[in-house]
Design an enzyme around this catalytic site. Sequence first.
Site, mmCIF file in Angstrom:
data_model
loop_
_atom_site.group_PDB
_atom_site.id
_atom_site.type_symbol
_atom_site.label_atom_id
_atom_site.label_comp_id
_atom_site.label_asym_id
_atom_site.label_seq_id
_atom_site.Cartn_x
_atom_site.Cartn_y
_atom_site.Cartn_z
ATOM 1 N N GLY A 108 0.822 -1.200 0.000
ATOM 2 C CA GLY A 108 0.000 0.000 0.000
ATOM 3 C C GLY A 108 0.856 1.250 0.000
ATOM 4 O O GLY A 108 0.530 2.266 -0.633
ATOM 5 N N TYR A 135 -3.918 6.555 7.707
ATOM 6 C CA TYR A 135 -2.732 5.723 7.467
ATOM 7 C C TYR A 135 -2.658 5.428 5.972
ATOM 8 O O TYR A 135 -3.578 4.844 5.395
ATOM 9 C CB TYR A 135 -2.814 4.396 8.241
ATOM 10 C CG TYR A 135 -1.470 3.685 8.287
ATOM 11 C CD1 TYR A 135 -0.737 3.624 9.474
ATOM 12 C CD2 TYR A 135 -0.919 3.117 7.149
ATOM 13 C CE1 TYR A 135 0.506 2.998 9.510
ATOM 14 C CE2 TYR A 135 0.324 2.505 7.167
ATOM 15 C CZ TYR A 135 1.025 2.444 8.358
ATOM 16 O OH TYR A 135 2.261 1.838 8.393
ATOM 17 N N ASP A 235 -8.024 5.652 -0.825
ATOM 18 C CA ASP A 235 -7.123 4.588 -0.386
ATOM 19 C C ASP A 235 -7.961 3.398 0.085
ATOM 20 O O ASP A 235 -8.500 3.397 1.199
ATOM 21 C CB ASP A 235 -6.247 5.139 0.748
ATOM 22 C CG ASP A 235 -5.291 4.101 1.311
ATOM 23 O OD1 ASP A 235 -5.502 2.893 1.070
ATOM 24 O OD2 ASP A 235 -4.351 4.490 2.020
ATOM 25 N N LYS A 238 -6.930 -1.108 2.729
ATOM 26 C CA LYS A 238 -7.359 -1.986 3.819
ATOM 27 C C LYS A 238 -8.815 -2.423 3.713
ATOM 28 O O LYS A 238 -9.162 -3.505 4.162
ATOM 29 C CB LYS A 238 -7.147 -1.283 5.162
ATOM 30 C CG LYS A 238 -7.102 -2.217 6.340
ATOM 31 C CD LYS A 238 -6.526 -1.522 7.534
ATOM 32 C CE LYS A 238 -6.225 -2.446 8.671
ATOM 33 N NZ LYS A 238 -5.659 -1.679 9.801
ATOM 34 N N THR A 292 12.750 -3.522 -8.502
ATOM 35 C CA THR A 292 13.073 -4.554 -9.493
ATOM 36 C C THR A 292 11.988 -5.613 -9.661
ATOM 37 O O THR A 292 11.638 -5.984 -10.772
ATOM 38 C CB THR A 292 14.405 -5.242 -9.133
ATOM 39 O OG1 THR A 292 15.384 -4.233 -8.970
ATOM 40 C CG2 THR A 292 14.838 -6.209 -10.220
HETATM 41 C C1 LIG Z 1 -5.494 2.436 4.535
HETATM 42 C C2 LIG Z 1 -4.097 1.970 4.380
HETATM 43 N N1 LIG Z 1 -3.362 2.417 3.359
HETATM 44 C C3 LIG Z 1 -2.086 2.035 3.170
HETATM 45 C C4 LIG Z 1 -1.474 1.176 4.045
HETATM 46 C C5 LIG Z 1 -0.055 0.779 3.823
HETATM 47 O O1 LIG Z 1 -0.009 -0.494 3.300
HETATM 48 P P1 LIG Z 1 1.336 -1.364 3.437
HETATM 49 O O2 LIG Z 1 1.560 -1.580 4.889
HETATM 50 O O3 LIG Z 1 1.024 -2.594 2.675
HETATM 51 O O4 LIG Z 1 2.424 -0.582 2.806
HETATM 52 C C6 LIG Z 1 -2.188 0.678 5.133
HETATM 53 C C7 LIG Z 1 -1.542 -0.232 6.107
HETATM 54 O O5 LIG Z 1 -2.004 -0.436 7.195
HETATM 55 C C8 LIG Z 1 -3.531 1.091 5.316
HETATM 56 O O6 LIG Z 1 -4.256 0.658 6.354
#
Ligand SMILES: Cc1ncc(COP(=O)(O)O)c(C=O)c1O
Length: 437
Positions: A108, A135, A235, A238, A292
Amino acid sequence: MARDAQAIAGVERLRFFPLAAIAGRGELLVEPGGRELLDLSASWTAAGFGYGNPAIAEAIAAAAATAPGASILSGTHPDAVALAEELLELVPARAPEQPRRVYLGHAGTDANDVALRGCRHATGRPGVLAFEHGYHGGFGAAQGVSGVHVAAGASADPDVVFLPYPDRFRPHTGDAAMVVDDVLERAAAALSRGRIAAVIVEPLQSDGGLIVPPDGFLAGLRALCDEHGSYLIVDEVKVGLGRTGRTHAFEHAGIVPDVVTLGKALGGGVPLSAAIGPADVLDEPTASALMTTIGNPISCAAGRAVLALVRDGAATRNADERGTQLRALLAQYAASGRPGAERVGDVRGLGLSIGVELVVGAGDDAPDAVLTAKAAYRAWELGAVAFPVRGNVLELTPALTISAEAIDRAATILTRAIDDAAAGAVSDEQIAAFQGW
Ligand SMILES: Cc1ncc(COP(=O)(O)O)c(C=O)c1O
């Protein structure tokens, strides 16, 4: 656990109790010694379709055996292209006449990083509007716009503006009826200065405490982004891919984002993420977002197996039904008069993204993070895995394939854990070794 402490770096630990597993199956983890744990986290949703899901495991094994390369940087292969095409099919287009692209990444974090930098590049604007306690990632720009990390001491992105996320249980305005209007007013003021490339938002704020935004919030942001020529990045890392009972969580708000990011469950347990958005955002500059093993055949095959499960729809329907079941059982407990019931301040969520907020009790809704840490610890002792977020919220995000019987068992364990923790069954010393967030 002792060897783990000597070998694994502290920067990647987020521990709440001595969890160790030697195998997994569906919604179960198996501890050394053979005890089965009901996993109500699904590894923070990364195992959204269950551990060892046969369709995903088969796809991974086949791809590993005859991998056509290990990357898409300098050559392509059928599963990478098909995965991108399937994502373009799954995620609705904001402007169907404009070409879109898919960035395939590992996590993410990099999907959001690429989305943010793409919006900045495409608009020539530096600013990002994000939300307190949000997050979006653990590194780089995605970390710098994550309210959770910034609150914990990470450097804020120099061009981020943080706004409160509308929370009816803890309204920043003091009045739950006003939270959306107030946030949208502040967003309008920030956007009207003309420097904001993108608004990045979770459609249900997860690590910020499982906050379901009130009606009008995402639609209001959508309208403001249109008015001010800013991109809306939603986003879904999750809560996407069926978890909230809809394919995309943004569907609950009736909007279509400009850029959607996916991760976690997309890889079915192997690293895979995606950003889906306008070609203007994701095409330029060429070769500016490289790792990569991006687009490697194993991750892509896993992703395609996951998308087939998403398109099938059964897991999404199950998330809706099992989520309703679990919320009802927890609400019943909160009203029950049992010893820990008065410590439940709120039970909320959509589908299988559920939060149980624990408070001081006896009419005092102040957050009780210590009780929450102890309840999580006690749940592990009793045979279930659930992690705290925002200090005092137990996050429940089991595999979307979980059975009705397992949900009944989850409620039995969790409610007993809260009762026991409230009655002092877990000592301060027992949780002291686990720093959590
Ligand atoms: C809403 C959200 N976006 C992005 C991320 C980041 O993902 P990653 O930990 O796979 O990099 C998270 C991780 O908890 C998340 O909850």
